[in-house]
Design a protein around this motif. Structure first.
Motif, PDB file in Angstrom:
ATOM      1  N   ARG A  32       0.941  -1.087   0.078  1.00 18.20           N
ATOM      2  CA  ARG A  32       0.042  -0.080  -0.003  1.00 18.20           C
ATOM      3  C   ARG A  32       1.001   1.110   0.029  1.00 18.20           C
ATOM      4  O   ARG A  32       0.488   1.878  -0.506  1.00 18.20           O
ATOM      5  CB  ARG A  32      -0.593   0.042   0.669  1.00 18.20           C
ATOM      6  CG  ARG A  32      -2.170  -0.863   1.449  1.00 18.20           C
ATOM      7  CD  ARG A  32      -2.984  -0.673   0.054  1.00 18.20           C
ATOM      8  NE  ARG A  32      -3.793  -1.851   0.163  1.00 18.20           N
ATOM      9  CZ  ARG A  32      -5.523  -1.522  -0.689  1.00 18.20           C
ATOM     10  NH1 ARG A  32      -5.453  -1.263  -1.832  1.00 18.20           N
ATOM     11  NH2 ARG A  32      -5.849  -3.338  -0.813  1.00 18.20           N
ATOM     12  N   HIS A  35       6.176   4.533   4.373  1.00 13.89           N
ATOM     13  CA  HIS A  35       5.598   5.416   5.288  1.00 13.89           C
ATOM     14  C   HIS A  35       7.002   6.104   5.632  1.00 13.89           C
ATOM     15  O   HIS A  35       7.070   7.518   6.342  1.00 13.89           O
ATOM     16  CB  HIS A  35       5.421   5.472   6.667  1.00 13.89           C
ATOM     17  CG  HIS A  35       3.846   5.057   6.368  1.00 13.89           C
ATOM     18  ND1 HIS A  35       2.633   5.956   6.236  1.00 13.89           N
ATOM     19  CD2 HIS A  35       2.891   3.943   6.461  1.00 13.89           C
ATOM     20  CE1 HIS A  35       1.117   5.628   5.983  1.00 13.89           C
ATOM     21  NE2 HIS A  35       1.858   4.850   5.680  1.00 13.89           N
ATOM     22  N   GLU A  50       3.438  -0.426   4.393  1.00  8.89           N
ATOM     23  CA  GLU A  50       2.027  -0.963   4.741  1.00  8.89           C
ATOM     24  C   GLU A  50       1.263  -1.349   3.744  1.00  8.89           C
ATOM     25  O   GLU A  50       2.111  -1.085   3.014  1.00  8.89           O
ATOM     26  CB  GLU A  50       0.986   0.639   4.814  1.00  8.89           C
ATOM     27  CG  GLU A  50      -0.545   0.523   4.886  1.00  8.89           C
ATOM     28  CD  GLU A  50      -1.160   2.215   5.247  1.00  8.89           C
ATOM     29  OE1 GLU A  50      -2.419   1.817   5.293  1.00  8.89           O
ATOM     30  OE2 GLU A  50      -0.853   2.680   4.746  1.00  8.89           O
ATOM     31  N   SER A  52      -1.308  -4.691   3.000  1.00  7.09           N
ATOM     32  CA  SER A  52      -3.340  -5.331   3.449  1.00  7.09           C
ATOM     33  C   SER A  52      -2.631  -7.170   3.348  1.00  7.09           C
ATOM     34  O   SER A  52      -1.891  -7.430   1.929  1.00  7.09           O
ATOM     35  CB  SER A  52      -4.502  -4.950   2.854  1.00  7.09           C
ATOM     36  OG  SER A  52      -4.049  -5.181   1.372  1.00  7.09           O
ATOM     37  N   THR A  73       5.584  -7.374  12.401  1.00  6.69           N
ATOM     38  CA  THR A  73       4.657  -7.085  11.488  1.00  6.69           C
ATOM     39  C   THR A  73       3.653  -6.212  12.843  1.00  6.69           C
ATOM     40  O   THR A  73       3.709  -6.720  13.803  1.00  6.69           O
ATOM     41  CB  THR A  73       3.679  -7.702  10.805  1.00  6.69           C
ATOM     42  OG1 THR A  73       3.803  -9.123  11.781  1.00  6.69           O
ATOM     43  CG2 THR A  73       4.769  -8.405   9.564  1.00  6.69           C
ATOM     44  N   ARG A  78      -5.480  -3.387   7.365  1.00  5.33           N
ATOM     45  CA  ARG A  78      -3.899  -2.721   6.833  1.00  5.33           C
ATOM     46  C   ARG A  78      -3.639  -2.906   7.632  1.00  5.33           C
ATOM     47  O   ARG A  78      -3.212  -2.018   8.970  1.00  5.33           O
ATOM     48  CB  ARG A  78      -4.800  -1.269   6.224  1.00  5.33           C
ATOM     49  CG  ARG A  78      -5.732  -1.583   4.878  1.00  5.33           C
ATOM     50  CD  ARG A  78      -6.041  -0.233   4.162  1.00  5.33           C
ATOM     51  NE  ARG A  78      -4.575   0.272   3.789  1.00  5.33           N
ATOM     52  CZ  ARG A  78      -4.885   1.976   2.958  1.00  5.33           C
ATOM     53  NH1 ARG A  78      -6.085   2.191   2.824  1.00  5.33           N
ATOM     54  NH2 ARG A  78      -3.661   2.049   2.305  1.00  5.33           N
ATOM     55  N   TRP A  79      -1.401  -3.635   7.493  1.00  4.30           N
ATOM     56  CA  TRP A  79      -1.577  -3.737   8.798  1.00  4.30           C
ATOM     57  C   TRP A  79      -0.093  -3.250   8.401  1.00  4.30           C
ATOM     58  O   TRP A  79      -0.029  -2.865   7.157  1.00  4.30           O
ATOM     59  CB  TRP A  79      -0.865  -4.994   9.201  1.00  4.30           C
ATOM     60  CG  TRP A  79      -0.886  -6.108   7.661  1.00  4.30           C
ATOM     61  CD1 TRP A  79      -2.099  -6.374   7.290  1.00  4.30           C
ATOM     62  CD2 TRP A  79       0.082  -5.829   7.070  1.00  4.30           C
ATOM     63  NE1 TRP A  79      -1.648  -7.345   5.953  1.00  4.30           N
ATOM     64  CE2 TRP A  79      -0.430  -6.971   6.335  1.00  4.30           C
ATOM     65  CE3 TRP A  79       1.617  -6.382   7.008  1.00  4.30           C
ATOM     66  CZ2 TRP A  79       0.633  -7.624   4.800  1.00  4.30           C
ATOM     67  CZ3 TRP A  79       2.544  -6.549   6.216  1.00  4.30           C
ATOM     68  CH2 TRP A  79       2.053  -7.588   5.235  1.00  4.30           C
ATOM     69  N   THR A  80       1.121  -2.981   9.866  1.00  2.00           N
ATOM     70  CA  THR A  80       1.840  -2.046   8.590  1.00  2.00           C
ATOM     71  C   THR A  80       3.386  -3.644   9.404  1.00  2.00           C
ATOM     72  O   THR A  80       3.541  -4.341  10.204  1.00  2.00           O
ATOM     73  CB  THR A  80       2.345  -0.959   9.747  1.00  2.00           C
ATOM     74  OG1 THR A  80       2.396  -1.437  11.113  1.00  2.00           O
ATOM     75  CG2 THR A  80       1.091   0.324   9.170  1.00  2.00           C
ATOM     76  N   SER A 164     -10.377   4.086   7.311  1.00  2.00           N
ATOM     77  CA  SER A 164      -9.347   2.820   6.485  1.00  2.00           C
ATOM     78  C   SER A 164     -10.168   2.801   4.664  1.00  2.00           C
ATOM     79  O   SER A 164      -8.815   2.956   4.252  1.00  2.00           O
ATOM     80  CB  SER A 164      -8.942   2.639   7.321  1.00  2.00           C
ATOM     81  OG  SER A 164      -8.855   1.443   7.737  1.00  2.00           O
ATOM     82  N   GLU A 168      -8.927   2.897   0.847  1.00  2.00           N
ATOM     83  CA  GLU A 168      -8.462   1.471  -0.233  1.00  2.00           C
ATOM     84  C   GLU A 168      -9.406   2.035  -0.437  1.00  2.00           C
ATOM     85  O   GLU A 168      -8.556   1.348  -1.603  1.00  2.00           O
ATOM     86  CB  GLU A 168      -8.426   0.623   1.089  1.00  2.00           C
ATOM     87  CG  GLU A 168      -7.926  -0.554   0.208  1.00  2.00           C
ATOM     88  CD  GLU A 168      -8.567  -1.506   1.147  1.00  2.00           C
ATOM     89  OE1 GLU A 168      -7.445  -2.358   0.719  1.00  2.00           O
ATOM     90  OE2 GLU A 168      -8.615  -2.123   2.502  1.00  2.00           O
TER      91      GLU A 168
END
Length: 218
Positions: A32, A35, A50, A52, A73, A78-80, A164, A168
């Motif tokens: 995605r 950052h 980021e 998904s 992680t 939507r994970w980082t 969020s 997306e």
């Protein structure tokens, strides 16, 4: 202060990094945004990104990569991910060019539907010109200028009025050309990318449009 938004693409069929290529090629993972990215003093790269999709598959790829030093992680939908890895010569040089140019990156850096990078830089026209001249000597990537203008620090921000998930769906719609003229994508095309029904996609977009337009008018 000026801004410059560019689309950065690796030349040919190559990825910017073998690790990124494996992540992009895996259908279970959707990259995605970036950052934060920095070339550290020990010649490794620190990346905060980021994504998904399947965290399990992401962890498999990271664990099996000879380039990865460490990673972790967090999150669910939507994970980082934070990772430290060894750069290729090309990635190292790109990050050095960015550092030497004194440019500020207006994060996040977005991945397009084709996994190219959409980057907005802040600086002066003179700095932008020097950057473009330096990039012209680089054969492993191409840069397309998308937009430039005066940077408005007090411009509107819509992050507080849409969820969020709506963000997306909106990003996917823009990337696929749903708002292009003529329209290049349908609700069905967007639904295949984000994994929800076309009707739900339409509902998300209508809510986004209503809230954004209301914010502008008021």
């Amino acid at each position: 202060m000026r801004y410059l938004t560019v689309l950065v693409k690796p030349t040919g069929d190559r990825a910017f990094h073998p690790l990124g290529g494996k992540l992009s090629d895996d259908p279970a993972i959707e990259r995605r945004a970036i950052h934060y990215v920095e070339l550290l003093d020990d010649d490794t790269v620190l990346l905060f990104a980021e994504a998904s999709g399947s965290q399990e598959r992401y962890r498999e790829i990271m664990a099996n990569s000879p380039h990865v030093i460490s990673y972790l992680t967090a999150g669910e939908d939507r994970w980082t991910a934070v990772s430290q890895f060894e750069p290729t010569d090309e990635v190292r040089r790109a990050l050095e060019l960015q550092r030497e140019s004194l440019l500020v990156v207006d994060t996040p850096i977005r991945f397009t539907a084709e996994d190219h990078l959409k980057v907005t830089y802040l600086g002066t026209d003179e700095v932008f010109k020097r950057l473009y001249e330096n990039i012209g000597d680089v054969g492993y990537m191409s840069v397309e200028i998308l937009e430039t203008g005066d940077y408005e620090t007090n411009g509107p921000s819509f992050s507080h009025i849409i969820t969020s998930r709506q963000e997306e769906v909106l990003e996917t719609a823009v990337d696929l050309g749903y708002y292009s003229e003529p329209r290049e994508a349908s609700l069905e095309d967007i639904s295949e990318v984000v994994g929800i029904t076309p009707g739900t996609v339409g509902e998300h977009l209508r809510k986004v449009e209503e809230r954004v337009f209301s914010e502008i008018v008021h």
